[in-house]
Scaffold this active site. Sequence first.
Site, PDB file in Angstrom:
ATOM      1  N   ARG A  12      30.443  31.778  -9.380  1.00  0.00           N
ATOM      2  CA  ARG A  12      29.060  31.525  -9.779  1.00  0.00           C
ATOM      3  C   ARG A  12      28.214  31.221  -8.547  1.00  0.00           C
ATOM      4  O   ARG A  12      28.728  30.892  -7.484  1.00  0.00           O
ATOM      5  CB  ARG A  12      28.978  30.345 -10.755  1.00  0.00           C
ATOM      6  CG  ARG A  12      29.373  29.012 -10.130  1.00  0.00           C
ATOM      7  CD  ARG A  12      29.095  27.841 -11.063  1.00  0.00           C
ATOM      8  NE  ARG A  12      29.450  26.558 -10.427  1.00  0.00           N
ATOM      9  CZ  ARG A  12      29.177  25.361 -10.928  1.00  0.00           C
ATOM     10  NH1 ARG A  12      28.561  25.269 -12.101  1.00  0.00           N
ATOM     11  NH2 ARG A  12      29.527  24.254 -10.288  1.00  0.00           N
TER      12      ARG A  12
ATOM     13  N   ASN B 255      21.622  20.519 -10.099  1.00  0.00           N
ATOM     14  CA  ASN B 255      22.277  21.824 -10.181  1.00  0.00           C
ATOM     15  C   ASN B 255      21.248  22.853 -10.644  1.00  0.00           C
ATOM     16  O   ASN B 255      20.862  22.884 -11.811  1.00  0.00           O
ATOM     17  CB  ASN B 255      23.456  21.765 -11.153  1.00  0.00           C
ATOM     18  CG  ASN B 255      24.373  22.959 -11.002  1.00  0.00           C
ATOM     19  OD1 ASN B 255      23.997  23.969 -10.414  1.00  0.00           O
ATOM     20  ND2 ASN B 255      25.572  22.844 -11.540  1.00  0.00           N
TER      21      ASN B 255
ATOM     22  N   LYS C 102       0.851  -1.188   0.000  1.00  0.00           N
ATOM     23  CA  LYS C 102       0.000   0.000   0.000  1.00  0.00           C
ATOM     24  C   LYS C 102       0.888   1.239   0.000  1.00  0.00           C
ATOM     25  O   LYS C 102       1.748   1.392   0.884  1.00  0.00           O
ATOM     26  CB  LYS C 102      -0.897   0.013   1.240  1.00  0.00           C
ATOM     27  CG  LYS C 102      -2.121   0.907   1.115  1.00  0.00           C
ATOM     28  CD  LYS C 102      -3.140   0.296   0.159  1.00  0.00           C
ATOM     29  CE  LYS C 102      -4.523   0.942   0.331  1.00  0.00           C
ATOM     30  NZ  LYS C 102      -5.515   0.322  -0.574  1.00  0.00           N
TER      31      LYS C 102
ATOM     32  N   PHE D 274      33.679  26.662 -11.969  1.00  0.00           N
ATOM     33  CA  PHE D 274      33.576  25.529 -12.876  1.00  0.00           C
ATOM     34  C   PHE D 274      34.352  25.850 -14.141  1.00  0.00           C
ATOM     35  O   PHE D 274      33.935  26.675 -14.952  1.00  0.00           O
ATOM     36  CB  PHE D 274      32.115  25.206 -13.216  1.00  0.00           C
ATOM     37  CG  PHE D 274      31.947  23.897 -13.936  1.00  0.00           C
ATOM     38  CD1 PHE D 274      32.409  22.708 -13.381  1.00  0.00           C
ATOM     39  CD2 PHE D 274      31.324  23.853 -15.177  1.00  0.00           C
ATOM     40  CE1 PHE D 274      32.263  21.502 -14.042  1.00  0.00           C
ATOM     41  CE2 PHE D 274      31.166  22.651 -15.850  1.00  0.00           C
ATOM     42  CZ  PHE D 274      31.634  21.475 -15.277  1.00  0.00           C
TER      43      PHE D 274
ATOM     44  N   THR E 232      -3.943  -5.153   0.731  1.00  0.00           N
ATOM     45  CA  THR E 232      -3.279  -3.866   0.942  1.00  0.00           C
ATOM     46  C   THR E 232      -4.116  -2.974   1.845  1.00  0.00           C
ATOM     47  O   THR E 232      -3.576  -2.137   2.573  1.00  0.00           O
ATOM     48  CB  THR E 232      -3.003  -3.153  -0.390  1.00  0.00           C
ATOM     49  OG1 THR E 232      -4.237  -2.849  -1.043  1.00  0.00           O
ATOM     50  CG2 THR E 232      -2.148  -4.027  -1.298  1.00  0.00           C
TER      51      THR E 232
END
Length: 286
Positions: free
Chosen positions: A170, A239, A12, A153, A57
């Site tokens: 950045r 990101n 469930k 980067f 369930t």
Amino acid sequence: MTVKLGHNRYGKAGVRLVRVVREGPVHHLKDLNVATALSGDMEAVHLTGDNAAVLPTDSQKNTVHAFARRHGVGEIEEFALLLARHFVGAGRAVHHARVEIEEYAWRRGGPHSFVRDGGEVRTCVVHHDRDGRTTVVSGLKDLVLLNTTGSEFHGFAVDEYTTLQPTTDRILATAVTARWRHRGASGDHAASYERARSCLLEAFAGTHSLSLQQTLYAMGERVLTSCPELCEVRLALPNRHHFLVDLSPFGLDNDNEVYHAADRPYGLIEGGVLREDAPDAGFAWE
């Protein structure tokens, strides 16, 4: 052609549970989303439709609610362990139980008034089988973090389709999904969660990042260094790109002040950090 039944489980999902504890005029609130999954001797139901081994369930949903009343709800790991052990012990047909819980935080606004916290969601996944093997994985998701500087980067691979320009300054933003595996089932799960969460925050804020991968490793390493009860951490870091807006058409410069926050497409960085002596994970991550 010969075929056979493969791995299977049933359960469930989306069992919403809110429990209120009243201490006079002061109330306490637990808000959970629970999913159960059972497996074992289930060949007959798949091959012939014989339901004799199947715990409905709906019964699993009812168990979640009844256990909340009978046993209370403390740490989600403890509640998941209670449910998993019950399902495995309730019938010979069930060999393995998986219980996953998400907990939604509410901040107190008064003795019996609460404000839904828009922050991260606490999570856990517990496995238990009839051989007594138990694994506990705790974690969180949607922990949104951002550094306005201290991220670079550059020096990346370039091919004929590369247009991205290198940068030495950045914004680095992400929504963390982190899961950590416990060495054992017992322990102070509340304290462990708080330590692990603090480590994630400290490492993100304190790492001068040359890549989001480097930040991911630093976050996982900090958790394992500070939490001896944990043996493995897995992280997923999307990101969340922030792009400088070109204001030159308006006669304005833009010295890292005005950005466009793009929600997609986004880079997705995933990885794990584990101790060299970490025990075998078994079914912990399933």
